[in-house]
Design a protein around this motif. Structure first.
Motif, PDB file in Angstrom:
ATOM      1  N   LEU A 154       3.669   5.105 -16.605  1.00  6.28           N
ATOM      2  CA  LEU A 154       3.389   6.183 -16.478  1.00  6.28           C
ATOM      3  C   LEU A 154       2.583   6.918 -17.539  1.00  6.28           C
ATOM      4  O   LEU A 154       1.548   7.662 -17.390  1.00  6.28           O
ATOM      5  CB  LEU A 154       4.395   7.377 -15.708  1.00  6.28           C
ATOM      6  N   ASN A 155       3.152   6.878 -18.842  1.00  8.59           N
ATOM      7  CA  ASN A 155       2.456   7.228 -20.036  1.00  8.59           C
ATOM      8  C   ASN A 155       2.165   8.639 -19.982  1.00  8.59           C
ATOM      9  O   ASN A 155       2.920   9.608 -19.775  1.00  8.59           O
ATOM     10  CB  ASN A 155       1.130   6.314 -20.190  1.00  8.59           C
ATOM     11  N   LYS A 156       0.850   8.855 -19.851  1.00  8.44           N
ATOM     12  CA  LYS A 156       0.166  10.331 -19.836  1.00  8.44           C
ATOM     13  C   LYS A 156      -0.274  10.905 -18.565  1.00  8.44           C
ATOM     14  O   LYS A 156      -0.828  11.910 -18.535  1.00  8.44           O
ATOM     15  CB  LYS A 156      -1.076  10.353 -20.821  1.00  8.44           C
ATOM     16  N   CYS A 157      -0.131   9.892 -17.557  1.00  7.66           N
ATOM     17  CA  CYS A 157      -0.509  10.389 -16.103  1.00  7.66           C
ATOM     18  C   CYS A 157       0.512  11.543 -15.658  1.00  7.66           C
ATOM     19  O   CYS A 157       1.743  11.482 -15.769  1.00  7.66           O
ATOM     20  CB  CYS A 157      -0.432   9.233 -15.305  1.00  7.66           C
ATOM     21  N   THR A 158      -0.081  12.652 -15.050  1.00  6.60           N
ATOM     22  CA  THR A 158       0.860  13.707 -14.535  1.00  6.60           C
ATOM     23  C   THR A 158       0.738  13.819 -12.892  1.00  6.60           C
ATOM     24  O   THR A 158       1.104  14.987 -12.521  1.00  6.60           O
ATOM     25  CB  THR A 158       0.348  15.153 -15.491  1.00  6.60           C
ATOM     26  N   GLN A 159      -0.261  12.927 -12.574  1.00  7.02           N
ATOM     27  CA  GLN A 159      -0.291  13.211 -11.003  1.00  7.02           C
ATOM     28  C   GLN A 159       0.853  12.736 -10.327  1.00  7.02           C
ATOM     29  O   GLN A 159       1.597  11.804 -10.651  1.00  7.02           O
ATOM     30  CB  GLN A 159      -1.422  12.174 -10.596  1.00  7.02           C
ATOM     31  N   LYS A 160       1.187  13.247  -9.010  1.00  4.31           N
ATOM     32  CA  LYS A 160       2.048  13.056  -8.213  1.00  4.31           C
ATOM     33  C   LYS A 160       2.028  12.265  -6.939  1.00  4.31           C
ATOM     34  O   LYS A 160       2.646  12.153  -6.190  1.00  4.31           O
ATOM     35  CB  LYS A 160       3.275  14.197  -7.915  1.00  4.31           C
ATOM     36  N   ILE A 175      -0.331   9.158  -6.848  1.00  5.12           N
ATOM     37  CA  ILE A 175      -1.032   7.647  -7.385  1.00  5.12           C
ATOM     38  C   ILE A 175      -0.938   6.888  -6.259  1.00  5.12           C
ATOM     39  O   ILE A 175       0.068   6.421  -5.580  1.00  5.12           O
ATOM     40  CB  ILE A 175      -0.348   7.176  -8.582  1.00  5.12           C
ATOM     41  N   HIS A 176      -2.274   6.335  -5.965  1.00  4.15           N
ATOM     42  CA  HIS A 176      -2.371   5.429  -4.674  1.00  4.15           C
ATOM     43  C   HIS A 176      -2.422   3.947  -5.313  1.00  4.15           C
ATOM     44  O   HIS A 176      -3.278   3.806  -6.032  1.00  4.15           O
ATOM     45  CB  HIS A 176      -3.619   5.814  -3.959  1.00  4.15           C
ATOM     46  N   GLU A 177      -1.510   3.128  -4.865  1.00  2.00           N
ATOM     47  CA  GLU A 177      -1.619   1.569  -5.356  1.00  2.00           C
ATOM     48  C   GLU A 177      -1.728   0.803  -4.179  1.00  2.00           C
ATOM     49  O   GLU A 177      -0.978   0.905  -3.332  1.00  2.00           O
ATOM     50  CB  GLU A 177      -0.419   1.656  -6.083  1.00  2.00           C
ATOM     51  N   VAL A 178      -2.564  -0.078  -4.301  1.00  2.00           N
ATOM     52  CA  VAL A 178      -2.586  -1.247  -3.379  1.00  2.00           C
ATOM     53  C   VAL A 178      -2.492  -2.582  -4.214  1.00  2.00           C
ATOM     54  O   VAL A 178      -3.344  -2.731  -5.196  1.00  2.00           O
ATOM     55  CB  VAL A 178      -3.954  -1.047  -2.590  1.00  2.00           C
ATOM     56  N   ASP A 229       0.820  -1.242  -0.033  1.00  2.00           N
ATOM     57  CA  ASP A 229      -0.088  -0.017  -0.073  1.00  2.00           C
ATOM     58  C   ASP A 229       0.916   1.225  -0.093  1.00  2.00           C
ATOM     59  O   ASP A 229       1.472   1.447   1.074  1.00  2.00           O
ATOM     60  CB  ASP A 229      -0.873  -0.186   1.341  1.00  2.00           C
ATOM     61  N   ARG A 230       1.082   1.981  -0.937  1.00  2.00           N
ATOM     62  CA  ARG A 230       1.805   2.970  -1.231  1.00  2.00           C
ATOM     63  C   ARG A 230       1.280   3.972  -2.240  1.00  2.00           C
ATOM     64  O   ARG A 230       0.456   3.796  -2.879  1.00  2.00           O
ATOM     65  CB  ARG A 230       3.296   2.826  -1.704  1.00  2.00           C
ATOM     66  N   VAL A 231       1.871   5.358  -2.063  1.00  2.00           N
ATOM     67  CA  VAL A 231       1.390   6.550  -2.602  1.00  2.00           C
ATOM     68  C   VAL A 231       2.778   6.627  -3.563  1.00  2.00           C
ATOM     69  O   VAL A 231       3.837   6.880  -3.105  1.00  2.00           O
ATOM     70  CB  VAL A 231       1.110   7.628  -1.994  1.00  2.00           C
ATOM     71  N   LYS A 232       2.648   6.985  -4.849  1.00  8.46           N
ATOM     72  CA  LYS A 232       3.754   7.110  -5.556  1.00  8.46           C
ATOM     73  C   LYS A 232       3.904   8.142  -6.733  1.00  8.46           C
ATOM     74  O   LYS A 232       2.517   8.539  -7.156  1.00  8.46           O
ATOM     75  CB  LYS A 232       4.201   5.731  -6.438  1.00  8.46           C
ATOM     76  N   ASP A 233       4.709   8.518  -7.340  1.00  7.63           N
ATOM     77  CA  ASP A 233       4.504   9.670  -8.453  1.00  7.63           C
ATOM     78  C   ASP A 233       5.181   9.057  -9.661  1.00  7.63           C
ATOM     79  O   ASP A 233       4.851   9.663 -11.002  1.00  7.63           O
ATOM     80  CB  ASP A 233       5.474  10.718  -8.020  1.00  7.63           C
TER      81      ASP A 233
END
Length: 293
Positions: free
Chosen positions: A81-87, A89-92, A25-29
């Motif tokens: 990452l492709n077109k994503c510009t968010q810093k 991103i929450h992934e589980v 469970d982490r938040v990443k850019d």
């Protein structure tokens, strides 16, 4: 395993034979792990990742802001990452062994939906956005459970997924079901290395275990795993190292030597080639891991 899969990175996960499952469970850019495959099932939830590219088998697509996918054993997959510009991103991610649920259990009528879902997961399953949003609290809550509650919660989650509406199979092909674990000779090698990976290992000793010459043994390993023996051994060592980086209060040097590497610089080099980052960054990125023994 087909030719396409042989060109994809085979991941040795931190999940050990004694574990039930792992949760990250982490938040990443960014997503910078290469497209890969492994014999474990993987359930991947992503929030705030609109524009990230999903790759599952021969399927590729850009994802929405919420994503929930189940990937079956040995099906190659990855998110870039492709077109994503968010810093943020929450992934589980939940990984569990492909034999965690025995066939006799899955054949019971109450488990039929889960059995069918596992079969379909060989193509990868995308769950609806509604399902992803509704089940996120249940996915998140697993992190706070203890003991047997982990396992029971996983079964409940899998059943909810299995009976959900709007499921979509992603890849048009599924991987060959036979993998290296189904070979008796590879099983002998695997078990030996699990017990002795921290020691100096001679190729001739392993070759003699399965009555082969060193040359024949090298060809055998390459044909069954897609890797040289050294690559395969290093993968296993890095698998243990990645586990210990998250669990043990030990220095990187101590972990390197405990995993069979004779110097830290070689360990760092092999680790970065395998995981795409340094050991210290890996430890920082995966601080949210939970284990079940």
């Amino acid at each position: 395993m087909n030719l396409l899969e042989q060109n994809v990175h085979r991941e040795i996960t931190p999940l050990t034979p004694k574990d039930c499952f792992l949760i990250f469970d982490r938040v990443k850019d960014k997503f910078d792990f290469p497209v890969h495959f492994h014999p474990e099932y993987e359930l991947n939830f992503i929030h705030n990742g609109k524009g990230v590219r999903r790759i599952v088998g021969d399927h590729m697509a850009d994802i929405d802001d919420v994503e929930l996918v189940l990937v079956g054993p040995n099906l190659f997959h990855g998110w870039t990452l492709n077109k994503c510009t968010q810093k943020n991103i929450h992934e589980v991610t939940i990984q569990f062994h492909n034999d965690l649920f025995q066939e006799k259990l899955l054949s019971r009528s109450i488990m039929k939906p889960i059995q069918d879902m596992f079969e379909n997961s060989s193509h990868g399953i995308l769950f609806s956005k509604t399902t992803a949003e509704e089940l996120y609290p249940k996915i998140k809550s697993i992190m706070s459970l203890q003991g047997l509650e982990y396992f029971l919660s996983l079964i409940s989650l899998l059943h909810s997924l299995a009976i959900s509406e709007g499921q979509k199979k992603l890849s048009t092909y599924s991987p060959v079901t036979e993998d290296f674990h189904n070979s008796d000779k590879i099983k002998i090698i695997y078990d030996y290395l699990q017990e002795n990976f921290s020691k100096k290992i001679k190729v001739q000793d392993l070759a003699s275990l399965i009555n082969m010459t060193e040359v024949t043994f090298g060809r055998f390993m390459k044909s069954r795993t897609g890797k040289t023996f050294i690559e395969y051994l290093n993968d296993m060592r890095i698998g243990f190292a990645s586990q210990w980086l998250l669990e043990k209060d030990a220095s990187i040097a101590e972990i390197a030597y405990s995993c069979g590497f004779n110097n830290v610089s070689n360990f760092n080099r092999v680790f970065k080639a395998n995981k795409g980052c340094t050991p210290s960054k890996y430890k920082k990125d995966f601080e949210g891991i939970k284990r079940v023994f």
